[in-house]
Scaffold this motif. Structure first.
Motif, PDB file in Angstrom:
ATOM      1  N   UNK A  17      -0.842  30.907  60.757  1.00 43.92           N
ATOM      2  CA  UNK A  17      -0.684  31.615  62.032  1.00 43.92           C
ATOM      3  C   UNK A  17      -1.784  31.231  63.009  1.00 43.92           C
ATOM      4  N   UNK A  18      -3.028  31.129  62.527  1.00 42.36           N
ATOM      5  CA  UNK A  18      -4.130  30.719  63.398  1.00 42.36           C
ATOM      6  C   UNK A  18      -3.931  29.294  63.910  1.00 42.36           C
ATOM      7  N   UNK A  19      -3.399  28.416  63.048  1.00 41.21           N
ATOM      8  CA  UNK A  19      -3.155  27.045  63.501  1.00 41.21           C
ATOM      9  C   UNK A  19      -2.107  27.000  64.607  1.00 41.21           C
ATOM     10  N   UNK A  20      -1.044  27.781  64.465  1.00 41.42           N
ATOM     11  CA  UNK A  20      -0.004  27.819  65.507  1.00 41.42           C
ATOM     12  C   UNK A  20      -0.562  28.425  66.787  1.00 41.42           C
ATOM     13  N   UNK A  21      -1.416  29.435  66.669  1.00 40.02           N
ATOM     14  CA  UNK A  21      -2.014  30.050  67.857  1.00 40.02           C
ATOM     15  C   UNK A  21      -2.909  29.063  68.603  1.00 40.02           C
ATOM     16  N   UNK A  22      -3.637  28.226  67.857  1.00 38.50           N
ATOM     17  CA  UNK A  22      -4.455  27.215  68.527  1.00 38.50           C
ATOM     18  C   UNK A  22      -3.591  26.195  69.264  1.00 38.50           C
ATOM     19  N   UNK A  23      -2.470  25.812  68.645  1.00 33.98           N
ATOM     20  CA  UNK A  23      -1.573  24.872  69.323  1.00 33.98           C
ATOM     21  C   UNK A  23      -0.968  25.486  70.579  1.00 33.98           C
TER      22      UNK A  23
ATOM     23  N   UNK B  42       6.155  38.771  74.550  1.00 30.12           N
ATOM     24  CA  UNK B  42       5.828  39.829  73.597  1.00 30.12           C
ATOM     25  C   UNK B  42       5.252  39.238  72.311  1.00 30.12           C
ATOM     26  N   UNK B  43       5.810  38.119  71.847  1.00 27.66           N
ATOM     27  CA  UNK B  43       5.286  37.467  70.637  1.00 27.66           C
ATOM     28  C   UNK B  43       3.851  37.015  70.858  1.00 27.66           C
ATOM     29  N   UNK B  44       3.573  36.445  72.026  1.00 28.99           N
ATOM     30  CA  UNK B  44       2.216  35.979  72.312  1.00 28.99           C
ATOM     31  C   UNK B  44       1.245  37.147  72.437  1.00 28.99           C
ATOM     32  N   UNK B  45       1.694  38.273  72.989  1.00 27.06           N
ATOM     33  CA  UNK B  45       0.808  39.437  73.098  1.00 27.06           C
ATOM     34  C   UNK B  45       0.490  40.004  71.719  1.00 27.06           C
TER      35      UNK B  45
ATOM     36  N   UNK C 190       8.549  21.741  76.411  1.00 28.04           N
ATOM     37  CA  UNK C 190       9.260  23.021  76.341  1.00 28.04           C
ATOM     38  C   UNK C 190       9.878  23.220  74.961  1.00 28.04           C
ATOM     39  N   UNK C 191      10.490  22.170  74.398  1.00 23.61           N
ATOM     40  CA  UNK C 191      11.079  22.272  73.061  1.00 23.61           C
ATOM     41  C   UNK C 191      10.009  22.543  71.996  1.00 23.61           C
ATOM     42  N   UNK C 192       8.870  21.888  72.121  1.00 28.32           N
ATOM     43  CA  UNK C 192       7.782  22.117  71.173  1.00 28.32           C
ATOM     44  C   UNK C 192       7.267  23.547  71.272  1.00 28.32           C
ATOM     45  N   UNK C 193       7.185  24.064  72.509  1.00 31.86           N
ATOM     46  CA  UNK C 193       6.724  25.440  72.684  1.00 31.86           C
ATOM     47  C   UNK C 193       7.696  26.436  72.059  1.00 31.86           C
ATOM     48  N   UNK C 194       8.997  26.229  72.264  1.00 32.29           N
ATOM     49  CA  UNK C 194       9.990  27.137  71.665  1.00 32.29           C
ATOM     50  C   UNK C 194       9.941  27.096  70.145  1.00 32.29           C
ATOM     51  N   UNK C 195       9.770  25.887  69.591  1.00 36.91           N
ATOM     52  CA  UNK C 195       9.697  25.769  68.128  1.00 36.91           C
ATOM     53  C   UNK C 195       8.484  26.501  67.580  1.00 36.91           C
ATOM     54  N   UNK C 196       7.337  26.355  68.251  1.00 43.23           N
ATOM     55  CA  UNK C 196       6.134  27.030  67.792  1.00 43.23           C
ATOM     56  C   UNK C 196       6.262  28.547  67.897  1.00 43.23           C
ATOM     57  N   UNK C 197       6.883  29.026  68.978  1.00 42.59           N
ATOM     58  CA  UNK C 197       7.053  30.470  69.138  1.00 42.59           C
ATOM     59  C   UNK C 197       8.000  31.040  68.081  1.00 42.59           C
ATOM     60  N   UNK C 198       9.054  30.302  67.751  1.00 42.85           N
ATOM     61  CA  UNK C 198       9.986  30.761  66.720  1.00 42.85           C
ATOM     62  C   UNK C 198       9.301  30.824  65.361  1.00 42.85           C
ATOM     63  N   UNK C 199       8.528  29.797  65.036  1.00 45.47           N
ATOM     64  CA  UNK C 199       7.803  29.803  63.760  1.00 45.47           C
ATOM     65  C   UNK C 199       6.753  30.895  63.731  1.00 45.47           C
ATOM     66  N   UNK C 200       6.086  31.137  64.866  1.00 42.13           N
ATOM     67  CA  UNK C 200       5.068  32.181  64.921  1.00 42.13           C
ATOM     68  C   UNK C 200       5.685  33.563  64.689  1.00 42.13           C
TER      69      UNK C 200
END
Length: 321
Positions: A114-120, A150-153, A239-249
């Motif tokens: 989770x920390x790795x995804x947050x850094x990305x 909401x996920x980022x918050x 944009x696609x990379x951001x959506x993928x990271x948010x879904x995994x997060x």
């Protein structure tokens, strides 16, 4: 030629009858040997049922055996003990401790991911709130939706909505200049006055363009088109990379919450199998996201922070030797 050889040569080869074409849906045609097996099975079951009925009819209601004291029935069905031996309580505690250690280890691994995804996500340049949607549209980027915000918050990548400062629209600075005439005002503002345009007047003639300048203009336009295409591809990939990271997060946050609930339940079970008298004060209670009190903020890592409150027990105070 002998009679036996003559009979073997003229012997007819008998073949079994197969299933008719219009009855193929019923499967292969049953032969006599199949019927014999089916009939024997049917009659054996009927004989068994008849014997059980006879035993039930001949049963003595006053019959008693001492083994009947240990027998029991569950909803009218005789339940027989299989001879299973209960595990000692010390072994149960050890197993609970091992399960708890395994879940704690898996949760630590998940928190690192989770920390790795947050850094990305923090390194991405297109992380913005709904208040910055206008700026995102001007830059050609796609703004974040409410679910992604909401996920980022919850993950702590951006500040909560209540603590975020609203952007104040600053007025455009205005500078008033007082001049005696138009010529002085235009010179002070850095513009060109009417007197300076006398040397270069546009008469409406079409400018002459050489072949070299035409080739240069075409090459420049082609380069600009290629650059624009590459920029659009980069933005789309971002944009696609951001959506993928948010879904995994979001998935990992939900898994972390489930592991925290499981860890808390195992700790409660390990304490309950220990020594000491206790009294149940409050049972498990479902809590909505608006609830304020929960466990030390463990559930802040999920999109649905609080699902239920744990059970509450009060142990009797005992004097330690």
């Amino acid at each position: 030629m002998t009679s036996s050889l003559r009979n073997s040569l003229h012997r007819r080869n008998h073949k079994e009858r197969s299933q008719l074409a219009n009855r193929a849906k019923y499967g292969i045609l049953e032969k006599h040997k199949d019927y014999v097996l089916r009939a024997r099975d049917y009659h054996s079951k009927q004989d068994r049922l008849n014997r059980l009925r006879q035993k039930a009819a001949d049963r003595n209601k006053d019959e008693f055996y001492f083994a009947m004291n240990k027998e029991r029935t569950a909803e009218g069905v005789h339940a027989k003990d299989r001879g299973n031996v209960a595990i000692p309580m010390d072994m149960v505690k050890l197993l609970k401790t091992q399960d708890e250690g395994y879940i704690r280890t898996m949760r630590a691994v998940g928190l690192k991911k989770i920390d790795r995804i947050k850094r990305q996500l923090t390194d991405l340049a297109n992380l913005m709130s709904s208040a910055d949607a206008d700026e995102a549209l001007e830059d050609g980027e796609e703004p974040l939706v409410d679910t992604e915000l909401e996920i980022l918050r919850v993950a702590g990548v951006i500040a909560p909505q209540t603590q975020r400062k609203q952007k104040r629209s600053r007025p455009t600075p205005r500078h008033i200049l007082f001049a005696e005439d138009d010529a002085d005002g235009s010179k002070e503002l850095g513009t060109v006055g009417p007197a300076e345009l006398q040397g270069d007047v546009n008469l409406g003639w079409k400018p002459t363009e050489t072949a070299k300048s035409r080739r240069r203009r075409k090459t420049k336009s082609t380069t600009e088109d290629m650059d624009n295409t590459l920029d659009e591809e980069r933005k789309l990939a971002s944009i696609q990379n951001r959506r993928r990271l948010l879904k995994e997060l979001a998935a990992r946050l939900t898994r972390d919450t489930q592991l925290s609930y499981t860890l808390r339940e195992l700790e409660m079970q390990r304490l309950l199998v220990g020594k000491g008298g206790r009294k149940k004060v409050q049972g498990a209670e479902e809590v909505h996201a608006e609830g304020g009190d929960s466990d030390e903020g463990e559930e802040k890592r999920s999109s649905n922070p609080m699902t239920y409150k744990p059970r509450v027990y009060k142990w009797r105070v005992e004097r330690k030797r």
